[in-house]
Structure formats: C-alpha cells, structure tokens
Design a protein around this motif. Structure first.
Motif, PDB file in Angstrom:
ATOM      1  N   ARG A   1      49.360  12.039  52.391  1.00  0.00           N
ATOM      2  CA  ARG A   1      48.799  11.737  51.071  1.00  0.00           C
ATOM      3  C   ARG A   1      47.342  12.173  51.047  1.00  0.00           C
ATOM      4  O   ARG A   1      46.561  11.761  51.902  1.00  0.00           O
ATOM      5  CB  ARG A   1      48.879  10.247  50.800  1.00  0.00           C
ATOM      6  CG  ARG A   1      50.265   9.749  50.468  1.00  0.00           C
ATOM      7  CD  ARG A   1      50.350   8.255  50.681  1.00  0.00           C
ATOM      8  NE  ARG A   1      49.330   7.523  49.906  1.00  0.00           N
ATOM      9  CZ  ARG A   1      49.459   7.223  48.621  1.00  0.00           C
ATOM     10  NH1 ARG A   1      50.531   7.595  47.960  1.00  0.00           N
ATOM     11  NH2 ARG A   1      48.521   6.549  47.994  1.00  0.00           N
ATOM     12  N   PRO A   2      46.967  12.990  50.059  1.00  0.00           N
ATOM     13  CA  PRO A   2      45.578  13.426  50.016  1.00  0.00           C
ATOM     14  C   PRO A   2      44.673  12.273  49.586  1.00  0.00           C
ATOM     15  O   PRO A   2      45.094  11.389  48.852  1.00  0.00           O
ATOM     16  CB  PRO A   2      45.598  14.541  48.960  1.00  0.00           C
ATOM     17  CG  PRO A   2      46.778  14.232  48.117  1.00  0.00           C
ATOM     18  CD  PRO A   2      47.791  13.543  48.983  1.00  0.00           C
ATOM     19  N   LEU A   3      43.442  12.287  50.068  1.00  0.00           N
ATOM     20  CA  LEU A   3      42.512  11.207  49.732  1.00  0.00           C
ATOM     21  C   LEU A   3      42.083  11.278  48.273  1.00  0.00           C
ATOM     22  O   LEU A   3      41.861  10.267  47.638  1.00  0.00           O
ATOM     23  CB  LEU A   3      41.273  11.292  50.629  1.00  0.00           C
ATOM     24  CG  LEU A   3      41.485  10.877  52.081  1.00  0.00           C
ATOM     25  CD1 LEU A   3      40.215  11.098  52.866  1.00  0.00           C
ATOM     26  CD2 LEU A   3      41.930   9.417  52.168  1.00  0.00           C
ATOM     27  N   ASP A   4      41.988  12.532  47.753  1.00  0.00           N
ATOM     28  CA  ASP A   4      41.476  12.688  46.399  1.00  0.00           C
ATOM     29  C   ASP A   4      42.583  12.666  45.354  1.00  0.00           C
ATOM     30  O   ASP A   4      42.349  12.930  44.178  1.00  0.00           O
ATOM     31  CB  ASP A   4      40.695  14.004  46.302  1.00  0.00           C
ATOM     32  CG  ASP A   4      41.532  15.179  46.787  1.00  0.00           C
ATOM     33  OD1 ASP A   4      42.754  14.984  47.032  1.00  0.00           O
ATOM     34  OD2 ASP A   4      40.999  16.283  46.945  1.00  0.00           O
ATOM     35  N   GLY A   5      43.789  12.357  45.749  1.00  0.00           N
ATOM     36  CA  GLY A   5      44.897  12.288  44.799  1.00  0.00           C
ATOM     37  C   GLY A   5      45.373  13.650  44.337  1.00  0.00           C
ATOM     38  O   GLY A   5      46.150  13.755  43.402  1.00  0.00           O
ATOM     39  N   ASP A   6      44.879  14.745  44.985  1.00  0.00           N
ATOM     40  CA  ASP A   6      45.284  16.088  44.588  1.00  0.00           C
ATOM     41  C   ASP A   6      46.508  16.511  45.407  1.00  0.00           C
ATOM     42  O   ASP A   6      46.411  17.162  46.431  1.00  0.00           O
ATOM     43  CB  ASP A   6      44.109  17.057  44.809  1.00  0.00           C
ATOM     44  CG  ASP A   6      44.406  18.430  44.232  1.00  0.00           C
ATOM     45  OD1 ASP A   6      45.443  18.574  43.541  1.00  0.00           O
ATOM     46  OD2 ASP A   6      43.607  19.348  44.486  1.00  0.00           O
TER      47      ASP A   6
ATOM     48  N   PHE B   1      48.414  24.021  37.819  1.00  0.00           N
ATOM     49  CA  PHE B   1      47.730  22.724  37.863  1.00  0.00           C
ATOM     50  C   PHE B   1      48.279  21.810  36.796  1.00  0.00           C
ATOM     51  O   PHE B   1      48.555  22.231  35.668  1.00  0.00           O
ATOM     52  CB  PHE B   1      46.225  22.903  37.632  1.00  0.00           C
ATOM     53  CG  PHE B   1      45.539  23.645  38.744  1.00  0.00           C
ATOM     54  CD1 PHE B   1      45.066  22.959  39.852  1.00  0.00           C
ATOM     55  CD2 PHE B   1      45.357  25.027  38.671  1.00  0.00           C
ATOM     56  CE1 PHE B   1      44.418  23.648  40.875  1.00  0.00           C
ATOM     57  CE2 PHE B   1      44.728  25.708  39.690  1.00  0.00           C
ATOM     58  CZ  PHE B   1      44.257  25.029  40.803  1.00  0.00           C
ATOM     59  N   TYR B   2      48.417  20.534  37.149  1.00  0.00           N
ATOM     60  CA  TYR B   2      48.830  19.524  36.180  1.00  0.00           C
ATOM     61  C   TYR B   2      47.672  18.569  35.931  1.00  0.00           C
ATOM     62  O   TYR B   2      46.818  18.385  36.807  1.00  0.00           O
ATOM     63  CB  TYR B   2      50.050  18.762  36.698  1.00  0.00           C
ATOM     64  CG  TYR B   2      51.321  19.579  36.690  1.00  0.00           C
ATOM     65  CD1 TYR B   2      52.208  19.493  35.620  1.00  0.00           C
ATOM     66  CD2 TYR B   2      51.610  20.445  37.744  1.00  0.00           C
ATOM     67  CE1 TYR B   2      53.360  20.255  35.616  1.00  0.00           C
ATOM     68  CE2 TYR B   2      52.751  21.215  37.729  1.00  0.00           C
ATOM     69  CZ  TYR B   2      53.639  21.111  36.668  1.00  0.00           C
ATOM     70  OH  TYR B   2      54.777  21.852  36.657  1.00  0.00           O
TER      71      TYR B   2
END
Lengths: 573, 348
Positions: free
Chosen positions: B70-75, B122-123
């Motif tokens: 899981r990315p830390l920045d939510g990306d 990109f979303y």
C-alpha cells in the motif's frame, strides 16, 4: 476374438514355425484346440502336442511332450501329461496383437527347455522343484509341518488329532502355538525321524506312474545324509523296534532354503528301513509347510524380528491397525494395554468392526482377532490404563524391545515419555497420533539418553501453554465432536487416516527393531485439508511445508532446553 | 530476543495489497481500461488509415509478482502490459503506437499521459494504471517482445523499441523457491517490508529512492529464508537483519564515469534483457544515502534482535518501518502465567 484361433489356424502357425507332420486333433471338452507335430530335440525325433485354450491369446499356448517320458524323466515336464513348463507365467505381459508370435515364442522356449533336459543341463532343477514333483505322487494324508526345520538329524513327533488331521512337530506346544488353542484335546502321537541331506545332494523324483521306491532305493538316495550320522545318532534314531513310522527329509535347494518331503514305512522285520539290508513297504506322504520360519515374513535379512517384544499402549483405530501391521510384518510377541471397551460407535473405523460378541475390552477383542488370524503370535492383553498397569507392577518397561503409544492422549503420553527417559531404562519408545479431519498424522521415535523426545515438541519458550509443535492444526482450536452428549466425544477422522498413520508408525517401529534407525525422527504425513477448512478450522504454518521438507527436517525438532531429554538433564549411564 | 513475529504478521497484514478494497478497485480500473481500449482502438486505427490491431493484456510489475504494498500517499497503481501483434518495423517510431493508445483513452478519465516507459491513465481518486505498450514476439522476426519507449517530443534516440520480457523476469525472481512454499512466502514478505522501509525513509521524487524492482532483485540475490525447522513459523526479524547485512556487504567501490570518481555502489541487475542495473539513474549522493539508511536499518534490526522486551523491540522497528508497525501495550506483552490446560487436535 474367440473362435478365430481354431485348429487350422494353429496347424498353419506350427507348420510355419518349422515343425513337421502337423495334424489337427479333436478339441478337448473345455474348448482347447490341439494339434500334433513332430520336432527334433538334440537329433531325437519327438512328438509334441500344442494346445490353445479358449482364453488364447490372453494365455500362453500349452506345449506337451508325447509320451511324457519320451526323453526320459526330466525337470519341467509334468509326469503323465507331459506339459512342458517352459516359462513361469507370473510377471509376463502377452502382446495379444501377435498371436502367431506367441505360438512361436512358446515353441522356441519349450524346445530349448527339452534340449537342456536331454543335455542334462537342468538336472539341479529337480532339486529346486522337488516339492512340486513330490506333490504329483499319490498320497492319502497331508501332514501339517509346524516343526522348525532342524539342522541336525533328530526325532520329531507326528501328532494325530483325527485320522485326517496330523501335525509334524517337536512337541504338542508347537501345535498349540500354531493352532492358537488353549488345549489340544485328545490326540495320539507317533514317532518320526528327521534326516537332513547335505547341500548338493541330488534325488531323482519318484515317477508317479511307477511303483514307489523300495527300501534299497530309499537308502541309496538318502545315503549322503545317512553317511553323516554319528554312531550315537544312528543308535538313537534307528535302533530298536521300528515296525512302522515316518521319515521326514530335508533337501537343500540350490537357490535357497530346503525342500521337505515325508514318507511312511512298514518294516517287514521290525527294524528301521534306513538300516542296511532291511526290507520295508514305503508310501509317500504329502507335507504342507506351515512352520513359523516358512510362514512368517522376514524383517530384513535374517529373522531378526523373531523374539522381539512390543508393548502397545492404546488399541483404538490406530493401535488396532498397528497391531495387525506389526504382526503381518513378523513381530509375534505383543502386549496390549487399553482400558476401553470395544464399542459400536467405532464400528467403521476400528479394525475390529462391529462388536458382535458384545462390548468386550478392546485388548481382549484385539487379542482374539490376532490369534484367530495368525498362527504363532503371542498376545498378552492388559485391560487397564497404562498408569495403573505400571503401578500394579503388571508392566516392566525393560521387558520390551519397543514401547508404542497410540492413545491419542498427549497428557498420558507425556507422562509415559518421562517414564521412558528415566535412568536405567533400555527400551525405545514410539509415539503416534493423527489429527482432526485427516489433515495428517505423526510418529516420533525416542531413545533414553539421547536428545529428541515427545516433550521436545512441547518445549517452546514463546508458548504460554503446552502446545505440540508438530501439529498441522493451529493451536487453540477445539476439535472433539459430540455424537450424543458427553459420553461419546470423539475427534473426527476417518478409517483411512488411521490406517495411514498406523502404517507410518509401523514402518518406523520396524526400522527401529531391525536396527536401521538409531536416532529420534519425527515423521509426518499430510492429508487433504478441504474438510478441515470447510469446518472453519485453521492450519498451522507447518502444514504449508512440503512432505519432503518435513522429512528432511525430521531430526531438527530436538529442543536443547527440553526438561526430559535436554542437555541440562543428567545423562543416563 | 523478544518475540516480535506476531507484530511483523500484523504489520504485513497492513501493508500488503490484497486484503483491502484498493485491490478490487485496481482490478476494476484495469478492466475498464481494457474495455475502453478494445472499444475505441478500431476507430482510432481507421482514422489514421492503419490496420486495426487488437491488443492482448498481461499483468506485470508488483501486481503480477504479488509483492505490492500500500503506498503511503494513497497513489495506487497497477502495471498492465498491452501487446500488439505488429512488428517494430511496422511502427518504426514506437511513440506513434503509444499515441494511438493515448487517443483511444483520452477523455476517459481526469488525465491520460504518455510517459517514457508507458501510457498512464490517472483517476481522480489517486489511482493510476500504467500501460506498457509492446510489439509482441509473434510479429517480430527474432520472436522477441519489444517495449515502446519515448514520449511525444523526445529526441529520436529516446524513441526506441526496447527488448523486454517481464513474464520471464517474474519467473526468474521466484523459481529459487520452488519446493519451499514457506521460504517463498517469507521472500514476498521481505520484499514488501523493504519496499515499505523505502517509502518511509526516502523522499519519492526523482531517483532519490531505490526502485521497488531494485529491492526485489536485491532480495532475490541476498535473501535467505529464516523459519523454525519444525513449526515453520517465520522469523522475519532475523531474515531482514541478514538481508540488510548481505546487501550492505554487496556495496562495492565502482567507477562512475559521469561523475569521474569512485563511488560506493549496490547494483540490481535485471535478470532478463537488457540486463541493466535498475539503480543506474541514481546519483552517487542518492546511493550514499541508500547505504547510510540501509546501515541504520541493519543496526536497528540487530538492536531489536538483542532486545528482550517485546515493547521496546517493536518501538525500534516502528522507527524504521513507520507507524503501521504496531507497538503493543504494556499489558499485552506482560508474561502471563502458563495456562495449565490447552486444547489439542490429536487422536489415535
């Protein structure tokens, strides 16, 4: 394609093979198609009969010599019919798409065998197959041999229970241990002498179509053995009144073991017919070999399992099968300990099935079953828990070569493990159990004074309670299922799971008994987890390991800090 | 040594992709992108008077390797291989094919962008799908897959078809553990732990952080499974300590011609063509910081190994792995009196 292989077809194939004067004979009642043909065996013209049974080409053709003694008496030709045993049928795969090939192959091999006979190259085969030749002789009674074949000439007894049931034995006890009766009842005893022939002795089997041996012929064939008798043996065995009696002879086979045969005599002078010049009438006797060394399988090399004593604690689904596996492998001395009754709940997973004789003790039922099935086995049953049997002095650990525990109760087994690691203990111990829903089973072998024992599995500095580190089920789950309230709780598993566990344990036990495993392995098998998972249970990480990894790591469970076998425990002298 | 494995387990549960909705969302986006491409490409090719090409799809990257974190920045991102059965000679300029893909997807979301190795969709919600565009082996004379590199406006020398075989890379990265499922499982965990360590300890712009695929290749070279030989319970702490130790000892002094000096360097060579070092874009300064932080990691792991108090050990680990590494309460680690009764699964 039944019917397509008729006499004409066979005659054409036999002609094609190169035999002459081929003619179709009438088929036999059973449907076997026959042709006759002439062949040359070592320049001698002979007549052969070739037959195809209705099962041909799934069966080899029959080749017969006609008449059977046209080339003299030879091995591999059955007396009378003249069937040539050109090939052992076992282990052969026949290509049914090559029927002509099968006939040619059969003729080739049969002719080669006959040629060997004429050249005298297979004479020792008579000795090899002596018992089969003897079987062709007419005989009214069959003697059951339960006597271990002696090395020296000696007296034996023939014990007649009825006119038709007789045993050759050293004594009545030997018959009892074969029959597994408590008492023999009424019987009569007749003396017999046993005479071993030295290796390399040759006897031509008597012809079934002619008169049996005369006393002089008998003495001539047995001369190699008779000549080895000491004066003392001769006196003890042959002198005195011998109006009639029985002679048992052992003839060493070239490959291994001995052929045994027996005959009855009636002496004209009351003297033994093996003494020179004595005339007697002789009759062949059939001998059925039932002696222990013949029936009981060998454990590996020599009969190393004979005399091994096993204490089996727990006679449930695993223990019951284990007992059978051990006996079938040649372990004949078992002591069974269990305080449970053989109940109907267990019908489909216990080796004893439904308790038709009422609810008797498992140990009693299992003992009776084993004695009924297997001659020579000695089973002692103790209906008790192992703790109270031990307290009462009924069990002395060092009386046994191996103690096996299959109780399914780790509390008791940990107690037992500690007992068997006390100073002065000499016996090895094996623990075996299976897990719920058939996810696997385990067997652990341990020796006093050596690292590696059942307690090691429960030695874990990180665990806050006793947990078995070998378990495939994650710790902390509860498995026992209740069929009908508290009285009938059991852990779900199937008969095959018990069988597989018992087999694993039995193999390990045998390896230990014959001295092939001196270390303390933990062996495990893994089963299908589908039912286990479907019931909502969780697997331990150990289940993820492959069986190969588990096997490779089988000695690595040893806990140095184990309170029973660990390095801080004083070593046993 | 404190017993911290339990806390590694819950840490792993928090950082791995798969247990959360995010992975479902990624799968959905991937499906939508695939559908859009299949629907719109025929018109795009027609408009340009080109032969219609129907792509096939293959997962790649950490999603395919199941080493995603899981990315830390939510990306969140997912890598998708898009294979066209057309040869590199049919499209001498690979960017043209990327433009066709771009055209088929543009307007579909917030933003679509042609980047050097891929086309990225990109979303709004922070997800993106990276589409790697391939000329597939079947269409090429040498029977090799080629990746379309370059973007609009790149110089010609940066617009190239680069030989690329991500499927074989995945196979090669995992075949070491054939026959050792437990080891393979721990290997994946170690990769995830290292990637999270990277996310927590490095800023993510440019090449300042070692790439995830680089850490994966390092783990392939230097990771050794550590688990109990009887229970097969993992010992992640020891395994990570040894991995960091081995990685550090693999640093060598290497001549970097662009900087005209020797620098301390750890390489991570791709196991398939073009066999390049995936750290090659890092500067010597970035590499130096990599080594320093790796040394910190190793020393912290060693301290955690030597620490008898579980709480203190977890606090040390939180310092290097971030706030998702749980530190238990005092009461939780207090040694309880052993329970006198336990359950078991045995019968006989």
């Amino acid at each position: 394609m039944a019917g397509s292989y008729d006499g004409e077809w066979l005659a054409a194939v036999v002609t094609g093979f190169g035999l002459t004067e081929v003619a179709v004979l009438p088929a036999s009642v059973s449907g076997t198609v026959w042709v006759r043909a002439s062949a040359l065996v070592e320049q001698q013209p002979v007549e052969l009969r070739v037959g195809l049974s209705v099962d041909f080409p799934a069966e080899l053709p029959v080749v017969r010599l006609h008449p059977w003694d046209a080339l003299g008496v030879q091995p591999h030709i059955t007396a009378g019919k003249g069937t040539v045993c050109y090939q052992d049928n076992e282990g052969l795969l026949l290509d049914q798409d090559q029927p002509e090939g099968l006939v040619s192959w059969a003729l080739e091999h049969a002719l080669a065998e006959l040629a060997k006979g004429v050249r005298g190259e297979n004479r020792t085969d008579f000795t090899e197959e002596f018992e089969a030749s003897w079987l062709a002789l007419p005989s009214k009674v069959v003697l059951h041999n339960v006597a271990d074949v002696p090395q020296q000439a000696c007296e034996l007894n023939v014990i007649w229970r009825t006119n038709s049931e007789a045993y050759v034995a050293a004594d009545a006890n030997q018959v009892l241990s074969f029959l597994q009766f408590d008492r023999l009842g009424k019987y009569t005893m007749q003396q017999a002498i046993f005479l071993p022939l030295p290796a390399g002795s040759y006897i031509e089997p008597p012809r079934p179509d002619q008169a049996f041996w005369t006393a002089a012929e008998l003495r001539q064939w047995l001369a190699p053995g008779l000549n080895l008798l000491s004066a003392k043996e001769r006196r003890a065995l042959l002198e005195g009144r011998h109006q009639h009696g029985i002679i048992v002879v052992s003839l060493p086979r070239p490959s291994q073991g001995v052929a045994l045969f027996a005959l009855r005599y009636q002496s004209t002078t009351d003297d033994h017919p093996l003494l020179p010049g004595i005339d007697a009438k002789l009759w062949p006797l059939q001998l059925l070999r039932l002696e222990r060394s013949y029936l009981v399988p060998r454990g590996g090399g020599q009969n190393t399992l004979v005399g091994k004593r096993i204490l089996l604690i727990g006679c449930g689904a695993v223990g019951g099968r284990l007992a059978h596996d051990l006996v079938q492998s040649g372990v004949l001395d078992l002591t069974l300990v269990d305080d449970d009754l053989h109940a109907s709940d267990n019908t489909f997973r216990h080796v004893l099935g439904y308790p038709r004789k009422g609810f008797v003790a498992k140990v009693t039922a299992l003992r009776d079953e084993l004695r009924m099935k297997y001659p020579y086995v000695q089973v002692t049953s103790v209906k008790s828990t192992i703790q109270s049997a031990y307290r009462a002095g009924k069990i002395t650990w060092n009386d046994y070569d191996l103690v096996i525990a299959a109780t399914g109760n780790p509390t008791i087994e940990l107690w037992l493990n500690a007992q068997l690691h006390q100073p002065g203990i000499r016996v090895a111990a094996l623990f075996t159990w299976l897990e719920a829903y058939g996810i696997g089973g385990h067997a652990l072998l341990t020796h006093v004074g050596q690292p590696g024992c059942l307690r090691c599995l429960y030695t874990d500095p990180d665990a806050s309670q006793l947990l078995n580190r070998a378990a495939f089920a994650q710790a902390g789950q509860k498995f026992s299922m209740s069929l009908a309230g508290c009285s009938a709780r059991h852990t779900p598993y199937g008969s095959l799971d018990a069988t597989r566990t018992a087999e694993l344990a039995a193999r390990l036990a045998l390896r230990s008994l014959v001295g092939r495993e001196h270390d303390a392995p933990l062996l495990s098998w893994k089963g299908d987890p589908t039912d286990f998972l479907a019931a909502g249970f969780h697997l331990a990480p150990r289940y993820q390991a492959s069986e190969e990894q588990l096997f490779r790591n089988r000695y690595l469970y040893v806990a140095p800090t184990c309170p029973v076998c660990g390095s801080n425990v004083p070593a046993n002298d | 040594m404190a017993s911290v494995q339990k806390y590694f387990d819950s840490f792993h549960g928090k950082i791995r992709l798969g247990l959360f909705d995010e992975e479902d969302t990624l799968r959905d986006k991937r499906r939508i992108v695939r559908e859009k491409l299949l629907a719109n490409l025929p018109d795009v090719f027609k408009k340009h008077n080109e032969k219609n090409l129907v792509p096939t799809f293959r997962d790649q990257g950490s999603y395919a390797m199941r080493t995603g974190t899981r990315p830390l920045d939510g990306d969140f991102d997912i890598d998708q291989g898009v294979y066209f059965e057309t040869s590199t000679t049919d499209y001498p300029d690979p960017v043209v094919l990327k433009e066709r893909v771009y055209e088929a997807l543009n307007g579909h979301t917030k933003r679509v962008e042609i980047r050097r190795p891929c086309v990225t969709v990109f979303y709004k919600d922070g997800y993106h799908v990276d589409l790697a565009i391939y000329s597939c082996a079947a269409a090429n004379a040498d029977k090799k897959d080629y990746l379309a590199m370059g973007k609009v406006g790149s110089e010609e020398k940066y617009r190239v078809w680069q030989e690329s075989d991500p499927t074989t890379l995945t196979t090669k990265l995992f075949e070491r553990f054939d026959g050792d499922e437990t080891g393979r499982k721990q290997y994946r965990r170690a990769i995830r732990f290292m990637k999270r360590w990277k996310d927590v300890n490095f800023v993510s712009n440019g090449h300042s952080a070692p790439r995830g695929i680089g850490l994966t290749i390092n783990a392939n070279s230097y990771f050794q499974p550590r688990y109990n030989t009887t229970t097969f319970v993992l010992d992640d702490l020891t395994a990570l300590h040894e991995l960091s130790k081995e990685m550090l000892s693999a640093f060598t002094s290497t001549w970097v011609s662009t900087e005209w000096k020797f620098v301390r360097w750890l390489s991570a060579k791709l196991l398939v063509t073009p066999f390049n070092d995936v750290y090659e874009k890092m500067t010597s300064k970035q590499m130096e910081s990599f080594e320093t932080k790796l040394t910190e990691l190793r020393d912290t792991l060693k301290k955690a190994i030597d620490e008898v108090d579980t709480r203190k050990a977890c606090q040390l680990l939180r310092n290097v792995f971030g706030d998702d590494f749980e530190v238990p309460d005092e009461s939780e680690t207090a040694r309880a009196t052993p329970a006198p009764v336990s359950t078991h699964s045995q019968s006989a």
